[in-house]
Design a protein around this motif. Sequence first.
Motif, PDB file in Angstrom:
ATOM      1  N   ALA A   1       0.842  -1.203   0.000  1.00 17.94           N
ATOM      2  CA  ALA A   1       0.000   0.000   0.000  1.00 17.94           C
ATOM      3  C   ALA A   1       0.873   1.247   0.000  1.00 17.94           C
ATOM      4  CB  ALA A   1      -0.910  -0.010   1.220  1.00 17.94           C
ATOM      5  N   TRP A   2       0.471   2.223  -0.795  1.00 16.88           N
ATOM      6  CA  TRP A   2       1.194   3.501  -0.828  1.00 16.88           C
ATOM      7  C   TRP A   2       1.056   4.195   0.531  1.00 16.88           C
ATOM      8  CZ3 TRP A   2      -1.126   8.517  -0.472  1.00 16.88           C
ATOM      9  CH2 TRP A   2      -0.190   9.551  -0.533  1.00 16.88           C
ATOM     10  N   TYR A   3       2.156   4.747   1.085  1.00 18.93           N
ATOM     11  CA  TYR A   3       2.010   5.529   2.316  1.00 18.93           C
ATOM     12  C   TYR A   3       2.785   6.830   2.316  1.00 18.93           C
ATOM     13  CZ  TYR A   3       6.524   3.938   4.294  1.00 18.93           C
ATOM     14  OH  TYR A   3       7.856   3.690   4.526  1.00 18.93           O
ATOM     15  N   GLU A   4       3.700   7.026   1.359  1.00 15.38           N
ATOM     16  CA  GLU A   4       4.421   8.297   1.223  1.00 15.38           C
ATOM     17  C   GLU A   4       4.803   8.415  -0.244  1.00 15.38           C
ATOM     18  OE1 GLU A   4       7.761  11.084   1.085  1.00 15.38           O
ATOM     19  OE2 GLU A   4       7.788   8.997   0.463  1.00 15.38           O
ATOM     20  N   LEU A   5       5.000   9.637  -0.750  1.00 16.09           N
ATOM     21  CA  LEU A   5       5.212   9.843  -2.189  1.00 16.09           C
ATOM     22  C   LEU A   5       5.973   8.708  -2.881  1.00 16.09           C
ATOM     23  CD1 LEU A   5       6.147  13.638  -2.668  1.00 16.09           C
ATOM     24  CD2 LEU A   5       3.924  12.514  -2.933  1.00 16.09           C
ATOM     25  N   SER A   6       7.109   8.295  -2.309  1.00 16.22           N
ATOM     26  CA  SER A   6       7.955   7.305  -2.974  1.00 16.22           C
ATOM     27  C   SER A   6       8.026   5.976  -2.222  1.00 16.22           C
ATOM     28  CB  SER A   6       9.388   7.847  -3.094  1.00 16.22           C
ATOM     29  OG  SER A   6       9.377   9.140  -3.631  1.00 16.22           O
ATOM     30  N   ASN A   7       7.060   5.712  -1.328  1.00 14.23           N
ATOM     31  CA  ASN A   7       7.173   4.516  -0.478  1.00 14.23           C
ATOM     32  C   ASN A   7       5.872   3.731  -0.365  1.00 14.23           C
ATOM     33  OD1 ASN A   7       9.998   4.561   0.853  1.00 14.23           O
ATOM     34  ND2 ASN A   7       9.301   6.681   0.883  1.00 14.23           N
ATOM     35  N   TRP A   8       6.025   2.410  -0.438  1.00 13.56           N
ATOM     36  CA  TRP A   8       4.890   1.487  -0.385  1.00 13.56           C
ATOM     37  C   TRP A   8       5.257   0.350   0.583  1.00 13.56           C
ATOM     38  CZ3 TRP A   8       6.494   4.342  -4.423  1.00 13.56           C
ATOM     39  CH2 TRP A   8       5.540   4.965  -5.215  1.00 13.56           C
ATOM     40  N   ALA A   9       4.259  -0.130   1.346  1.00 14.43           N
ATOM     41  CA  ALA A   9       4.590  -1.190   2.319  1.00 14.43           C
ATOM     42  C   ALA A   9       3.456  -2.182   2.465  1.00 14.43           C
ATOM     43  CB  ALA A   9       4.887  -0.559   3.679  1.00 14.43           C
ATOM     44  N   LYS A  10       3.826  -3.409   2.801  1.00 12.79           N
ATOM     45  CA  LYS A  10       2.838  -4.404   3.229  1.00 12.79           C
ATOM     46  C   LYS A  10       2.452  -4.062   4.674  1.00 12.79           C
ATOM     47  CE  LYS A  10       3.892  -8.193   0.185  1.00 12.79           C
ATOM     48  NZ  LYS A  10       4.506  -9.508  -0.015  1.00 12.79           N
ATOM     49  N   PRO A  11       1.344  -4.625   5.203  1.00  9.12           N
ATOM     50  CA  PRO A  11       0.961  -4.280   6.579  1.00  9.12           C
ATOM     51  C   PRO A  11       2.135  -4.503   7.543  1.00  9.12           C
ATOM     52  CG  PRO A  11      -0.771  -5.536   5.502  1.00  9.12           C
ATOM     53  CD  PRO A  11       0.390  -5.529   4.546  1.00  9.12           C
ATOM     54  N   GLY A  12       2.419  -3.497   8.357  1.00  8.78           N
ATOM     55  CA  GLY A  12       3.497  -3.604   9.352  1.00  8.78           C
ATOM     56  C   GLY A  12       4.884  -3.342   8.793  1.00  8.78           C
ATOM     57  N   GLY A  13       4.994  -3.073   7.482  1.00  5.80           N
ATOM     58  CA  GLY A  13       6.322  -2.926   6.880  1.00  5.80           C
ATOM     59  C   GLY A  13       6.792  -1.485   6.716  1.00  5.80           C
ATOM     60  N   HIS A  14       6.009  -0.521   7.195  1.00  7.18           N
ATOM     61  CA  HIS A  14       6.381   0.891   7.044  1.00  7.18           C
ATOM     62  C   HIS A  14       7.720   1.175   7.696  1.00  7.18           C
ATOM     63  CE1 HIS A  14       2.071   0.469   7.014  1.00  7.18           C
ATOM     64  NE2 HIS A  14       2.032   1.522   6.220  1.00  7.18           N
ATOM     65  N   CYS A  15       8.461   2.126   7.115  1.00  6.80           N
ATOM     66  CA  CYS A  15       9.737   2.497   7.729  1.00  6.80           C
ATOM     67  C   CYS A  15       9.454   3.540   8.797  1.00  6.80           C
ATOM     68  CB  CYS A  15      10.684   3.051   6.665  1.00  6.80           C
ATOM     69  SG  CYS A  15      12.216   3.641   7.384  1.00  6.80           S
ATOM     70  N   ARG A  16       9.558   3.142  10.066  1.00 10.58           N
ATOM     71  CA  ARG A  16       9.186   4.062  11.155  1.00 10.58           C
ATOM     72  C   ARG A  16      10.174   5.215  11.267  1.00 10.58           C
ATOM     73  NH1 ARG A  16       9.272   1.711  16.018  1.00 10.58           N
ATOM     74  NH2 ARG A  16       9.753  -0.432  15.447  1.00 10.58           N
TER      75      ARG A  16
END
Length: 388
Positions: free
Chosen positions: A249-264
């Motif tokens: 899922a898209w979460y920041e202009l250039s970043n996408w993550a699977k659930p729980g995979g966001h870069c904190r």
Amino acid sequence: MERPRSSATSALSFYIHIPYCSKRCGYCDFNTYTPKELGTADLALITTPYVDSAINEIELAKHQVGQAIVPTIFFGGGTPSLMPSGEIARLISSVRENFEISSEIEVTLEANPDTITEKYLSEIFAAGVNRLSMGMQSAVSHVLAALDRTHDPANVKQACEIAKRVGFKHLSVDLIYGVPGESIADWQTSYETAFSLPIDHISAYALIVETGTKLAAQVKRGELVMPSDDETAEKYLAFDGAAERAGFAWYELSNWAKPGGHCRHNIAYWNGSYWWGIGPGAHSYLNGRRWWNVKHPTTYQSAISGGQSPEANSELLSEENMRAEFIMLQIRMKEGIELARLDSRECEQAKSFRDSGHIDGEQWHSGRLVLTPSGRLIADRIVREMLV
Ligand SMILES: C[S@@+](CC[C@H](N)C(=O)[O-])C[C@H]1O[C@@H](n2cnc3c(N)ncnc32)[C@H](O)[C@@H]1O
Ligand code: SF4
């Protein structure tokens, strides 16, 4: 040199810069140096004194900040995976000794897939690194060649498999699109290959031709031809749709993550949290003050060994600066900006982008400014027009 201690600081993230690469990639203007540029045949000879200086700066941070909880550490570069595992362990131990560590700490290390071995990954994992970010860039050989990259695309898959075996739960790859000679099909091959890896995060960047790089010279001489902006935009939108379908899922202009995979770590930065950048050229932000270190590793080490702060310059952010910064950073995120945080002129400016489909109408209705995929492509322009 002495800065006031902050009693208000509760969370402080660390960025630790490792300013070395075996070879400079043609497109890159990061603050990094090759052994040749540093006049050494062997990086191992200079890493220990460098880490000694970086540890001194961590102690300086302790002296100036006092108590803080560290939620994230990010080893960026350069190529942090060139640093011997024992030196990475020394740096993490120093943060542990000087600060309280969050029980859920995220410790990321940027790695070049070429330099990864099971022994190395086991050692840094044991030292506390729990997330790897790999410079994959592309899965297509001629695209990697245009980028002047040395790695074999197969190394990325192998590196991910080793990392999984060792126990890493969080793996990310960096991709670059919009490269000279890269077709839409080449880009699709790259991202489909990335989706097939055991990773939970992808950063995808449009290639920027940085002044003074080998790439800039090749483009100027006509040896390489940059694709049109329209084609690069098409690649962004194709990637965004495909990533969502593949579970990223898209979460920041250039970043996408699977659930729980966001870069904190990066989320803390975009949310305007406090962070301290260790090393040459690293930036820091604390209590409305931003500062950055001298750029060259030698100057950095001389300052530290002479008992000086490595700070090159700083700025105090006014209320107005902080608001502008808040808009600039928050607009990049999936959560966007609460409309109540905008003044009436900013809202008016934003409305025209809502009407043209660059800002999500439904989200606007529920009180938030959130960019649509086409809006993300012109995020800088939207911010500029909102802030004039
Ligand atoms: C410090 S590097 C990552 C780690 C390692 N040095 C590597 O390249 O494999 C950070 C990322 O920035 C991106 N990057 C660097 N220069 C860029 C440029 N000119 N345009 C777009 N992306 C760039 C690349 O995707 C790279 O992986
Ligand atoms: S892209 Fe990465 S490996 Fe290449 S020169 Fe830049 S920092 Fe070094």
